[in-house]
Scaffold this motif. Structure first.
Motif, mmCIF file in Angstrom:
data_model
loop_
_atom_site.group_PDB
_atom_site.id
_atom_site.type_symbol
_atom_site.label_atom_id
_atom_site.label_comp_id
_atom_site.label_asym_id
_atom_site.label_seq_id
_atom_site.Cartn_x
_atom_site.Cartn_y
_atom_site.Cartn_z
ATOM 1 N N SER B 109 31.381 86.219 28.263
ATOM 2 C CA SER B 109 31.884 85.014 27.594
ATOM 3 C C SER B 109 30.883 83.868 27.665
ATOM 4 C CB SER B 109 33.205 84.590 28.226
ATOM 5 O OG SER B 109 33.015 84.308 29.585
ATOM 6 N N VAL B 110 30.007 83.859 28.688
ATOM 7 C CA VAL B 110 29.089 82.728 28.839
ATOM 8 C C VAL B 110 28.036 82.668 27.740
ATOM 9 C CG1 VAL B 110 29.354 82.424 31.301
ATOM 10 C CG2 VAL B 110 27.703 84.068 30.454
ATOM 11 N N PHE B 111 27.898 83.747 26.954
ATOM 12 C CA PHE B 111 26.898 83.696 25.886
ATOM 13 C C PHE B 111 27.224 82.627 24.851
ATOM 14 C CE2 PHE B 111 25.101 87.943 27.026
ATOM 15 C CZ PHE B 111 23.797 87.487 27.146
ATOM 16 N N GLY B 112 28.521 82.205 24.802
ATOM 17 C CA GLY B 112 28.887 81.119 23.901
ATOM 18 C C GLY B 112 28.069 79.858 24.160
ATOM 19 N N VAL B 113 27.749 79.616 25.437
ATOM 20 C CA VAL B 113 26.980 78.424 25.800
ATOM 21 C C VAL B 113 25.595 78.467 25.153
ATOM 22 C CG1 VAL B 113 25.983 77.169 27.748
ATOM 23 C CG2 VAL B 113 28.263 78.116 27.932
ATOM 24 N N SER B 114 25.056 79.696 24.996
ATOM 25 C CA SER B 114 23.716 79.830 24.402
ATOM 26 C C SER B 114 23.661 79.264 22.992
ATOM 27 C CB SER B 114 23.313 81.305 24.364
ATOM 28 O OG SER B 114 23.084 81.770 25.658
ATOM 29 N N LEU B 115 24.801 79.253 22.304
ATOM 30 C CA LEU B 115 24.820 78.747 20.928
ATOM 31 C C LEU B 115 24.395 77.281 20.866
ATOM 32 C CD1 LEU B 115 28.079 80.414 19.574
ATOM 33 C CD2 LEU B 115 25.711 81.055 19.099
ATOM 34 N N TYR B 116 24.774 76.502 21.894
ATOM 35 C CA TYR B 116 24.367 75.094 21.938
ATOM 36 C C TYR B 116 22.845 74.988 21.939
ATOM 37 C CZ TYR B 116 29.084 73.470 23.032
ATOM 38 O OH TYR B 116 30.407 73.168 22.983
ATOM 39 N N TYR B 117 22.231 75.833 22.783
ATOM 40 C CA TYR B 117 20.782 75.758 22.917
ATOM 41 C C TYR B 117 20.109 76.315 21.664
ATOM 42 C CZ TYR B 117 21.759 74.668 27.734
ATOM 43 O OH TYR B 117 22.227 74.064 28.861
ATOM 44 N N ILE B 262 14.993 81.866 20.208
ATOM 45 C CA ILE B 262 16.171 82.711 20.388
ATOM 46 C C ILE B 262 16.175 83.344 21.769
ATOM 47 C CG2 ILE B 262 17.278 84.839 19.639
ATOM 48 C CD1 ILE B 262 16.763 84.075 16.835
ATOM 49 N N SER B 263 15.041 83.919 22.167
ATOM 50 C CA SER B 263 15.040 84.536 23.494
ATOM 51 C C SER B 263 15.220 83.454 24.554
ATOM 52 C CB SER B 263 13.748 85.320 23.719
ATOM 53 O OG SER B 263 12.655 84.443 23.777
ATOM 54 N N GLY B 264 14.688 82.258 24.280
ATOM 55 C CA GLY B 264 14.858 81.156 25.224
ATOM 56 C C GLY B 264 16.304 80.725 25.346
ATOM 57 N N SER B 265 17.016 80.654 24.216
ATOM 58 C CA SER B 265 18.399 80.168 24.304
ATOM 59 C C SER B 265 19.326 81.229 24.886
ATOM 60 C CB SER B 265 18.893 79.681 22.942
ATOM 61 O OG SER B 265 18.789 80.684 21.989
ATOM 62 N N LEU B 266 18.924 82.498 24.836
ATOM 63 C CA LEU B 266 19.731 83.527 25.498
ATOM 64 C C LEU B 266 19.540 83.471 27.010
ATOM 65 C CD1 LEU B 266 19.179 86.595 23.168
ATOM 66 C CD2 LEU B 266 21.329 85.418 23.561
ATOM 67 N N SER B 267 18.375 83.041 27.441
ATOM 68 C CA SER B 267 18.080 83.086 28.873
ATOM 69 C C SER B 267 17.830 81.688 29.437
ATOM 70 C CB SER B 267 16.874 83.979 29.131
ATOM 71 O OG SER B 267 15.806 83.608 28.285
ATOM 72 N N GLY B 281 31.807 74.398 32.846
ATOM 73 C CA GLY B 281 31.640 75.162 31.607
ATOM 74 C C GLY B 281 30.239 75.149 31.056
ATOM 75 N N SER B 282 29.221 74.908 31.895
ATOM 76 C CA SER B 282 27.858 74.913 31.389
ATOM 77 C C SER B 282 27.078 76.122 31.879
ATOM 78 C CB SER B 282 27.139 73.628 31.803
ATOM 79 O OG SER B 282 27.049 73.570 33.202
ATOM 80 N N SER B 283 27.784 77.102 32.419
ATOM 81 C CA SER B 283 27.109 78.266 32.988
ATOM 82 C C SER B 283 26.503 79.149 31.904
ATOM 83 C CB SER B 283 28.110 79.076 33.805
ATOM 84 O OG SER B 283 27.455 80.119 34.463
ATOM 85 N N THR B 284 25.321 79.662 32.152
ATOM 86 C CA THR B 284 24.675 80.574 31.209
ATOM 87 C C THR B 284 24.564 81.960 31.839
ATOM 88 O OG1 THR B 284 22.448 80.178 32.014
ATOM 89 C CG2 THR B 284 23.289 78.653 30.349
ATOM 90 N N PHE B 285 24.089 82.909 31.050
ATOM 91 C CA PHE B 285 24.045 84.290 31.527
ATOM 92 C C PHE B 285 23.160 84.432 32.760
ATOM 93 C CE2 PHE B 285 22.914 88.829 31.281
ATOM 94 C CZ PHE B 285 24.180 89.363 31.188
ATOM 95 N N VAL B 286 22.032 83.731 32.790
ATOM 96 C CA VAL B 286 21.132 83.856 33.938
ATOM 97 C C VAL B 286 21.768 83.234 35.184
ATOM 98 C CG1 VAL B 286 18.832 83.406 34.799
ATOM 99 C CG2 VAL B 286 19.167 83.798 32.387
ATOM 100 N N ILE B 287 22.486 82.119 35.000
ATOM 101 C CA ILE B 287 23.170 81.511 36.145
ATOM 102 C C ILE B 287 24.243 82.453 36.680
ATOM 103 C CG2 ILE B 287 24.627 79.592 36.878
ATOM 104 C CD1 ILE B 287 23.145 77.782 35.027
#
Lengths: 437, 332
Positions: B109-117, B262-267, B281-287
């Motif tokens: 679910s945290v991949f949603g946060v990547s959309l912001y970036y 794109i690779s940056g906003s995923l990670s 609610g600011s957690s990302t996949f790497v966190i």
């Protein structure tokens, strides 16, 4: 020809890797036991970087060498102690005397030298229960702390709080008075730094005066139910935040600044172990406030009018299994705990059972708070609580689930207390069903 | 960024392997020419000469193997174990960790946060392109502005995190500055769950615009000057020059920047980790991966998550290359 050269090169590379991989080991010396001759070089790896830098530990080393002139003590301070030590434990070079990072009791023997039968230590020392496994002791606490709430006595006085709160309702009423009558933030969560949020968890057992609260929680499929310790602990935080009695923007809190703020009366209270008292008193002195303003009270709960508070060991000191001077390391640990005066200067409870409580806990005893220690988990269940915690991803010793709880309480995330506690119970219960079976 | 490094790594090794054959020949020729040694020489001498070029390669390849491929192989191994990061024994449990990654909704679910970036990276590239275009023409104080724009990228990410932490504090720098313009009731930039990710993404834009800017500027300046002159003679204005010359001329660099974005906003990692620790609610996949490994003592599962992220980035990059093929730039 070329292919041959490649083959040789490959062989060389593999040999190099293999060599670098197994430089470990070394000759085992039969006389190198903790009962052996006290001599050699020892490295003390410590989390107290402040005491390494200001020379306090060097003073200790000099005192120690007067007794044991054949021992040479060096210190190594690590800032991110817990994280770095866990990585270093996979090597064989992690010092001689170490503060034992969190690990499962069953893993002690992989890294640490056994110190002897726990039964032999019981008459002399406190805080043995966390670092014993199958009757063998692997570590001794450097000192101990009481659990409760740190507060600024001047702020509470100004607010008109005359009696220390002994229940959740009284606690909320007292904080409300602080909010209404002073400029101080009634309760500071330190949400951003995170770890201070987990400090209140150490009160597990204090509320119900139950030294077995930990293991009972590990087997309870729904511990976030009214009447349990964890319910009281988390509810106190939730209700304080929900009533608007905490800092305005929790995302920008700052631990170092909070020490100054509570010392100078900008913060009313923080839920921290008694280890924090000396740091706050120091902050008070550095910022022109009185160290006497720092008070310490028991967790706001009571059983028929009596309050209970847990005392427990801080970091435990252990001896590396790979130490080359085990006897010297053992001598250092015993000397530091018994004769150095370390706990007295740090305001900690001494590990030596017969020594008196530190002065900063006098407020406790005056108010009739009863102190007690937790029992060790029963055999075979030593790691059950942390296993359930890890499996359900409810980090009892961390901040993640509590930060979520604060978010809900301040209206920044969906849900309410009932729904979140129900979710916690569901996740916890699923893991209990899987592991405690 | 690391993933693109992995991408190019095999090319480096290929290049490194082909070099010594040539240099070896030259080496032999030299020794024959100077006549310092008899041709053929002793067996040992010949062996040494044949080995020399390989020894040169060994350093580079050795470092690459030890510090890139060896840890990567370890990661793959950990991902099929139940290791807690500490225990001396690691039990192989097959693909259970991968099953867990794909079946646990909390993890994905945290991949949603990547959309912001990801959205922010468009802003970032637009800004960078705008400034690069302006500053590639003769502008007053051009070098000064180039320096100002590139500067944020030179600052350490941790320092940036702390600077912006103070900036976003209630009553902090940003609120004070807004107060001068009469905005008296600003929101909590990090405390408000609706705004926190935008604030963090804005910080990321501030930091990385400089990098894109320098890439674009370099590409724009490599376009031959005569083309602009010809365009000006034909009466093209700046806007037309941008569309007809600059944008097609730097298409490759723009494409590369998109892959990085794109690779940056995923990670995404350091900015949210330092500023909020993934809270609110600011957690990302790497966190999430880090907390799985170190908060929940589950290095095996975390390794599987890292492998999955690597695979996702590789797939996304591959799709991108397929959809937008790398066309040859031809301005003439």
């Amino acid at each position: 020809m070329a292919t041959k050269a490649v083959a040789r090169l490959a062989l060389l590379a593999v040999a190099g890797l293999a060599l670098s991989g197994c430089s470990a080991g070394g000759a085992e010396d039969a006389s190198n036991t903790i009962d052996g001759e006290v001599k050699g070089d020892i490295t003390v790896v410590t989390w107290r970087t402040d005491l390494v830098e200001d020379g306090t530990f060097d003073e200790y080393a000099k005192e120690f060498q007067k007794l044991y002139p054949d021992v040479n003590v060096t210190f190594e301070g690590i800032t991110d102690y817990e994280g770095e030590m866990k990585t270093r434990l996979s090597s064989t070079n992690y010092g001689d005397v170490i503060g034992i990072p969190t690990m499962q009791p069953s893993q002690f023997e992989q890294f640490l030298e056994p110190l002897g039968e726990t039964a032999d230590f019981e008459d002399t020392y406190r805080f043995l229960t966390t670092h014993t496994y199958e009757g063998t002791q692997y570590g001794l606490a450097i000192g101990g702390n009481a659990q409760g709430v740190l507060y600024n006595t001047r702020v509470f006085e100004e607010a008109g709080v005359t009696e220390l709160p002994t229940s959740e309702e009284e606690w909320l009423a007292a904080l409300q008075k602080v909010k209404d009558n002073t400029d101080a933030i009634p309760l500071y969560t330190n949400y951003k730094d995170g770890w201070p949020l987990s400090q209140s968890f150490s009160n597990l057992g204090s509320i119900t005066n139950n030294p077995d609260a930990g293991i009972e929680m590990a087997e309870d499929p729904a511990p976030w139910t009214e009447g349990t310790d964890i319910y009281a602990i988390d509810s106190l935080l939730y209700e304080s935040v929900a009533a608007g009695l905490t800092e305005e923007d929790p995302l920008t809190t700052n631990w170092e600044q909070s020490k100054v703020d509570i010392a100078t009366g900008k913060i009313g209270a923080m839920t921290l172990g008694s280890w924090a008292i000396s740091q706050m008193q120091a902050a008070a002195e550095d910022n022109g406030a009185s160290p006497d303003d720092i008070g310490y009270m028991a967790f706001p709960s009571n059983i028929d009018g009596t309050q209970y508070a847990l005392i427990g060991g801080d970091y435990n000191l252990g001896i590396s299994k790979h130490s080359k001077a085990k006897a010297a390391a053992w001598a250092w640990i015993q000397w530091l705990i018994e004769d150095s005066g370390f706990t007295e200067t740090q305001g900690m409870i001494s590990t030596v059972a017969e020594k008196p409580l530190p002065d900063n806990l006098s407020g406790f005893t005056e108010n009739g708070v009863e102190l007690f220690e937790v029992n060790p988990a029963p055999a075979g269940k030593e790691s059950l609580l942390s296993d359930v915690s890890n499996d359900s991803q409810i980090d009892l010793w961390g901040q993640l689930y509590r930060q979520k709880m604060v978010d809900i309480a301040r209206g920044a995330a969906d849900g309410d207390k009932e729904s979140y506690f129900a979710e916690l119970n569901e996740r916890w219960g699923a893991s209990v069903g899987k592991l405690a079976g | 960024m690391t993933d693109t490094a992995l991408d190019t790594a095999p090319a480096d090794t290929r290049a490194a392997v082909t070099v010594p054959a040539g240099s070896g020949r030259r080496f032999r020729g030299d020794s024959r020419g100077t006549g310092a040694r008899p041709v053929g020489g002793s067996a040992r001498g010949r062996l040494r000469r044949q080995l020399t070029p390989w020894l040169f390669v060994a350093g580079a390849v050795g470092l690459l193997l030890v510090f890139t491929y060896w840890p990567a192989a370890n990661l793959l191994y950990y991902s099929i174990t139940d290791w807690d990061g500490l225990d001396l024994t690691k039990n192989v449990i097959g693909f259970d960790n991968y099953v867990e990654v794909f079946t646990n909704p909390r993890i994905f679910s945290v991949f949603g946060v990547s959309l912001y970036y990801f959205a922010a990276s468009f802003v970032q590239m637009a800004l960078a392109l705008y400034f690069a275009t302006i500053l590639s023409f003769s502008t007053r104080f051009a070098n000064f502005f180039k320096g100002v724009l590139f500067f944020p990228y030179l600052i350490n990410g941790v320092a940036i995190g702390f600077v912006f932490l103070y900036l976003f504090q209630p009553g902090g720098t940003l609120d004070t500055a807004l107060g001068w313009f009469g905005l008296s009731d600003p929101p909590h930039w990090l405390g408000d769950p609706d705004i926190v990710n935008t604030s963090l993404a804005a910080t990321s834009v501030w930091r990385y615009t400089g990098l894109n800017f320098v890439l674009f500027l370099g590409a724009i300046q490599s376009i031959p000057h005569e083309i602009y002159e010809a365009a000006e003679l034909d009466g093209a204005n700046r806007w037309q020059q941008f569309w007809a010359i600059i944008l097609p001329g730097i298409r490759r660099v723009v494409g590369l920047s998109f892959i990085l974005a794109i690779s940056g906003s995923l990670s995404v990692f350091e900015i949210p980790f330092i500023m909020t620790g993934g809270a609110n609610g600011s957690s990302t996949f790497v966190i999430e991966t880090i907390s799985t490994a170190f908060n929940f003592r589950n290095v095996g599962l975390a390794s599987a998550m890292a492998v999955v992220l690597l695979v996702i980035v590789l797939i996304v990059t591959w799709i991108q290359r397929k959809v937008f093929p790398d066309e040859k730039v031809d301005l003439t």
